[in-house]
Design a protein around this motif. Sequence first.
Motif, PDB file in Angstrom:
ATOM      1  N   PHE A  73      15.387   7.996  -5.939  1.00  0.00           N
ATOM      2  CA  PHE A  73      15.121   8.788  -5.578  1.00  0.00           C
ATOM      3  C   PHE A  73      15.401   9.480  -3.543  1.00  0.00           C
ATOM      4  O   PHE A  73      14.306   9.660  -3.187  1.00  0.00           O
ATOM      5  CB  PHE A  73      14.321   9.850  -5.762  1.00  0.00           C
ATOM      6  CG  PHE A  73      13.843  10.151  -7.490  1.00  0.00           C
ATOM      7  CD1 PHE A  73      14.904  10.798  -7.748  1.00  0.00           C
ATOM      8  CD2 PHE A  73      14.021   9.305  -8.344  1.00  0.00           C
ATOM      9  CE1 PHE A  73      15.294  11.205  -9.078  1.00  0.00           C
ATOM     10  CE2 PHE A  73      14.010   9.534  -9.934  1.00  0.00           C
ATOM     11  CZ  PHE A  73      14.442  10.270  -9.694  1.00  0.00           C
ATOM     12  N   GLN A  74      15.906   7.750  -3.057  1.00  0.00           N
ATOM     13  CA  GLN A  74      15.387   7.810  -1.854  1.00  0.00           C
ATOM     14  C   GLN A  74      15.907   8.497  -0.940  1.00  0.00           C
ATOM     15  O   GLN A  74      17.596   8.706  -0.839  1.00  0.00           O
ATOM     16  CB  GLN A  74      15.917   5.632  -1.714  1.00  0.00           C
ATOM     17  CG  GLN A  74      15.790   6.448   0.530  1.00  0.00           C
ATOM     18  CD  GLN A  74      16.917   5.132   0.518  1.00  0.00           C
ATOM     19  OE1 GLN A  74      16.526   3.336  -0.223  1.00  0.00           O
ATOM     20  NE2 GLN A  74      17.022   4.417   1.834  1.00  0.00           N
TER      21      GLN A  74
ATOM     22  N   ASN B 189       0.684  -1.164   0.015  1.00  0.00           N
ATOM     23  CA  ASN B 189       0.159   0.030   0.197  1.00  0.00           C
ATOM     24  C   ASN B 189       1.156   1.169  -0.252  1.00  0.00           C
ATOM     25  O   ASN B 189       0.877   2.817   0.009  1.00  0.00           O
ATOM     26  CB  ASN B 189      -1.339   0.311   1.351  1.00  0.00           C
ATOM     27  CG  ASN B 189      -1.935  -0.904   0.996  1.00  0.00           C
ATOM     28  OD1 ASN B 189      -2.540  -1.646   0.143  1.00  0.00           O
ATOM     29  ND2 ASN B 189      -2.727  -1.093   2.617  1.00  0.00           N
ATOM     30  N   CYS B 190       2.101   0.910   0.714  1.00  0.00           N
ATOM     31  CA  CYS B 190       3.052   2.155   0.365  1.00  0.00           C
ATOM     32  C   CYS B 190       2.783   3.004  -0.720  1.00  0.00           C
ATOM     33  O   CYS B 190       3.615   2.118  -2.226  1.00  0.00           O
ATOM     34  CB  CYS B 190       4.357   1.905   1.170  1.00  0.00           C
ATOM     35  SG  CYS B 190       5.381   3.569   1.329  1.00  0.00           S
TER      36      CYS B 190
ATOM     37  N   VAL C 250      12.319   5.736   4.774  1.00  0.00           N
ATOM     38  CA  VAL C 250      10.728   5.387   2.937  1.00  0.00           C
ATOM     39  C   VAL C 250      12.145   4.207   2.543  1.00  0.00           C
ATOM     40  O   VAL C 250      12.926   5.483   1.478  1.00  0.00           O
ATOM     41  CB  VAL C 250      10.450   5.715   2.431  1.00  0.00           C
ATOM     42  CG1 VAL C 250       9.819   5.057   1.347  1.00  0.00           C
ATOM     43  CG2 VAL C 250       8.911   6.139   3.561  1.00  0.00           C
ATOM     44  N   GLN C 251      12.420   3.390   2.263  1.00  0.00           N
ATOM     45  CA  GLN C 251      13.266   2.687   1.124  1.00  0.00           C
ATOM     46  C   GLN C 251      12.428   2.466   0.213  1.00  0.00           C
ATOM     47  O   GLN C 251      11.642   2.160  -0.330  1.00  0.00           O
ATOM     48  CB  GLN C 251      14.103   1.747   2.111  1.00  0.00           C
ATOM     49  CG  GLN C 251      15.035   1.271   1.178  1.00  0.00           C
ATOM     50  CD  GLN C 251      16.118  -0.678   1.992  1.00  0.00           C
ATOM     51  OE1 GLN C 251      15.539  -1.072   2.962  1.00  0.00           O
ATOM     52  NE2 GLN C 251      17.274  -0.708   1.682  1.00  0.00           N
ATOM     53  N   PHE C 252      13.446   2.579  -0.955  1.00  0.00           N
ATOM     54  CA  PHE C 252      13.298   2.230  -3.139  1.00  0.00           C
ATOM     55  C   PHE C 252      13.956   1.220  -3.051  1.00  0.00           C
ATOM     56  O   PHE C 252      15.028   1.072  -3.325  1.00  0.00           O
ATOM     57  CB  PHE C 252      13.380   3.912  -3.516  1.00  0.00           C
ATOM     58  CG  PHE C 252      12.659   5.247  -3.372  1.00  0.00           C
ATOM     59  CD1 PHE C 252      12.423   5.623  -4.621  1.00  0.00           C
ATOM     60  CD2 PHE C 252      12.565   5.664  -2.307  1.00  0.00           C
ATOM     61  CE1 PHE C 252      11.493   6.760  -3.911  1.00  0.00           C
ATOM     62  CE2 PHE C 252      11.631   6.625  -2.020  1.00  0.00           C
ATOM     63  CZ  PHE C 252      10.657   7.335  -2.754  1.00  0.00           C
TER      64      PHE C 252
ATOM     65  N   THR D 121       8.453  -0.234  -8.503  1.00  0.00           N
ATOM     66  CA  THR D 121       9.316   0.261  -7.739  1.00  0.00           C
ATOM     67  C   THR D 121       8.083  -0.253  -5.876  1.00  0.00           C
ATOM     68  O   THR D 121       6.796  -0.346  -5.935  1.00  0.00           O
ATOM     69  CB  THR D 121       8.918   1.987  -7.066  1.00  0.00           C
ATOM     70  OG1 THR D 121       9.734   2.300  -8.608  1.00  0.00           O
ATOM     71  CG2 THR D 121      10.032   2.174  -6.485  1.00  0.00           C
ATOM     72  N   VAL D 122       9.241  -0.840  -4.837  1.00  0.00           N
ATOM     73  CA  VAL D 122       8.004  -1.678  -3.957  1.00  0.00           C
ATOM     74  C   VAL D 122       9.527  -0.193  -3.014  1.00  0.00           C
ATOM     75  O   VAL D 122      10.146   0.152  -2.524  1.00  0.00           O
ATOM     76  CB  VAL D 122       8.490  -2.736  -3.786  1.00  0.00           C
ATOM     77  CG1 VAL D 122       8.260  -2.848  -2.245  1.00  0.00           C
ATOM     78  CG2 VAL D 122       8.242  -3.403  -4.902  1.00  0.00           C
ATOM     79  N   PHE D 123       7.721   0.517  -2.302  1.00  0.00           N
ATOM     80  CA  PHE D 123       8.494   1.379  -1.147  1.00  0.00           C
ATOM     81  C   PHE D 123       7.879   0.158   0.547  1.00  0.00           C
ATOM     82  O   PHE D 123       7.543  -0.408   0.509  1.00  0.00           O
ATOM     83  CB  PHE D 123       7.545   3.063  -1.021  1.00  0.00           C
ATOM     84  CG  PHE D 123       8.093   3.317  -2.146  1.00  0.00           C
ATOM     85  CD1 PHE D 123       8.949   3.964  -2.445  1.00  0.00           C
ATOM     86  CD2 PHE D 123       6.896   2.546  -3.160  1.00  0.00           C
ATOM     87  CE1 PHE D 123       9.046   4.743  -4.194  1.00  0.00           C
ATOM     88  CE2 PHE D 123       6.472   3.614  -4.168  1.00  0.00           C
ATOM     89  CZ  PHE D 123       7.816   4.450  -4.915  1.00  0.00           C
ATOM     90  N   ALA D 124       9.777   0.783   1.344  1.00  0.00           N
ATOM     91  CA  ALA D 124       9.724   0.043   2.653  1.00  0.00           C
ATOM     92  C   ALA D 124       9.710   0.874   3.800  1.00  0.00           C
ATOM     93  O   ALA D 124      11.359   1.397   3.351  1.00  0.00           O
ATOM     94  CB  ALA D 124      10.212  -1.023   2.430  1.00  0.00           C
ATOM     95  N   LYS D 125       9.206   1.828   4.456  1.00  0.00           N
ATOM     96  CA  LYS D 125       9.553   2.363   6.211  1.00  0.00           C
ATOM     97  C   LYS D 125      10.059   1.566   6.611  1.00  0.00           C
ATOM     98  O   LYS D 125       9.431   0.288   6.735  1.00  0.00           O
ATOM     99  CB  LYS D 125       7.733   2.670   6.433  1.00  0.00           C
ATOM    100  CG  LYS D 125       8.386   3.992   7.159  1.00  0.00           C
ATOM    101  CD  LYS D 125       7.078   4.229   8.518  1.00  0.00           C
ATOM    102  CE  LYS D 125       7.262   4.586   9.566  1.00  0.00           C
ATOM    103  NZ  LYS D 125       7.826   4.375  10.830  1.00  0.00           N
TER     104      LYS D 125
END
Length: 727
Positions: A42-43, A11-12, A56-58, A72-76
Amino acid sequence: MSKSYLIDTTNCVGCRACQTACKQWKDMPGEQTVLNPTTRNFQNPTTLSSKTLTVVQFHELEDDKAPGGLRTVFAKRQCMHCEEPACASACPVTAIHKTGEGAVAYDASKCIGCRYCMWACPWGVPMAEWDSLAPKISKCDMCHERFQFEAPAEFNGQALSAEDAKQLAAMNSLPACVKTCPAGALKFGEREELLKEAKERIRQSPGKYVDHVYGEHEAGGTNVLYLASVPFTKLGFPEVGTEPYPKYSKVALGAVPPAVIGVGAVLGGAYALQKRKAEVAKEALAAKPAAAAAEAHDHHPHFERLDKKLWTPANLLLAALMAFGGVSFLARFALGLGGATHLSDTYAWGLWIVFDLVWIAVAAGAFATAGLIYVAQRKDLYSIGRSAVLMGLLSYSFVTVTLLADLGLPWHFYQLGLQAPEHSAMFEVSWCVGLYVTILLLEFLPVPFERWGLAKAAETWRKYAPVYVVGALSVFVYLLSRKVIWSALALVVFGFLAWTFRQPKGKKPEPIMLAIAAVTFSTMHQSSLGSLMLLMPDKLNHLWWSPVIPVLFFLSSIAAGLGLVILVEMWIAKAWNRTLRVKQLAAMGQVTFWALLVYLVARFADVAVRGELAGVGANPKGALFLVEVVVGGLLPLALLSQKSLREKPGVLGLAAFLTTGGIVLNRMSVVLFAMTLKGPMPQIAAASYSPSVFEWGISVGLIAATIFLFGLGARLMPVLPAEEKSH
């Protein structure tokens, strides 16, 4: 029930509102950011820092169905808030602690700045304020101060109903990042409820998620849970196993109180047995006056002051190095820890910790010699005792100076006396080393008493030194156990030994209680230095990391300490043109042989049982291991195996040098060479490390001070055995 996050990476959207909200709520300053060429996205910032508690990691992953073939998957990323946090287990003053709500929080008012938490955390979360003169630790604390939010009586000028007040309180009791997330990627609640929801999401959408809730079992379980559409290894999440990291340190530290009592009792029994054997042998010699006279001459030498000029070229050089060390020490506090060193969030420990671990190991000759002379009744080694104790006293005293420089907040040292951590190896080492320094001082005091004829002081020492030993050991047991029963048992055992071995007035005192205390304290802190590494199975190569590393550290210290005693005695003879006491040093070499043999057998057995020995060739650190155990172990063992070889000064000196060098290499490997450090979360930008000029300055200056003060002490007091008149 523990408060937890559920982070659904599917969902991120990477908006980074959570980063902004975190900074705003915590009033954190901004950072100068640049695009990182290694990540090619762009992290920003690249990693956590003292100014950024969540990032937030790209991740750009190959996906044929996505536009351009990339998805692209994002992870806080943030603190994982472990169920059994390694950082809290490491902290010697409970500055980092687990709250009742499940958050792992930090109290700066207690922190001494040891940074052990930074090395213990498997995710690289705690960060230090390197640009501060008083560097504190920074980490996410789950905004636990928001949990007790109370709604006001009015809102926007209107009275709130009970239902509205409840709803407003619920909305504002969330962490700032959760409250801000616009995409529903973050949810906050009770851990068990969130686990159920995470598994239900996986069940309902099996094609959307991998069947893994990261954090459910990792490192014993965490209070931050993740869902993802791809395996977590592709998102850079480390595999940390399912066992809580404090598992082994709990066992090691829990064994200390009974071990103190047990070791003391065994030493007392060994002394009583050896004393009786010595008395029988003395009675047998009494029938042979000539032999008895020779025995008394060898075992009870007179001591004298060194009659040498102080300000030699060598001592002038030592003085210059000491001066540079003093300047470096002042620079450390003037510039701050970050300004005076090259330490970082990757290498929170550096040269000074290596220096301390090495120095404490090789300074073990003081307790080993005391144990041999008094407990084992090896009076043939008596002439070596004073110089070994003086060298130990200077070494341990300067180790504390190094620690003072290395601590970020040393003025909080008093917290070590106020706090009661459950199982912190750093806490045990701090108290044990501090008390051992006092024992070394008491062991050496008879020398200045003899020099300046302080008879009353000597009598006071004779009467009250055993009392101090009993009190110190009993207090130490209480500090480590926080149980009156253990402390009372220690008081009974050591009190009984002190009463049994009391010295009658007028007879030359034998400091057996000080020797027992020296061996007991040293056994504890030498092994607990190994316990420091039990929290680092993810970082330390498993040719070195082991559940029994505390035992290996203790065994290796005996061999290293005895090897250094031999080298010091040879240096004394060479530097000051004195007789080399080959007979005593060869006897010391024999004891070193057995100490080294026991250590090597334990070392090889450990790696073999754990299955690491068979894979030495494939291990990236295998060559380092072989140099340590072959050149620094098996080779000196062969050189010390025969009496004829031990009695050759050149061979004995080489064997002692290799033995000590092998253990020095072991300690350097444990802290630096065999470590794989990935840097702060998300562990994609590890820094390199090389000591600064000030780090070298303090270290070299303290070594120079030890050598200089040893020579000064030998000139002022009767430390060395008297030379034969014909020499």
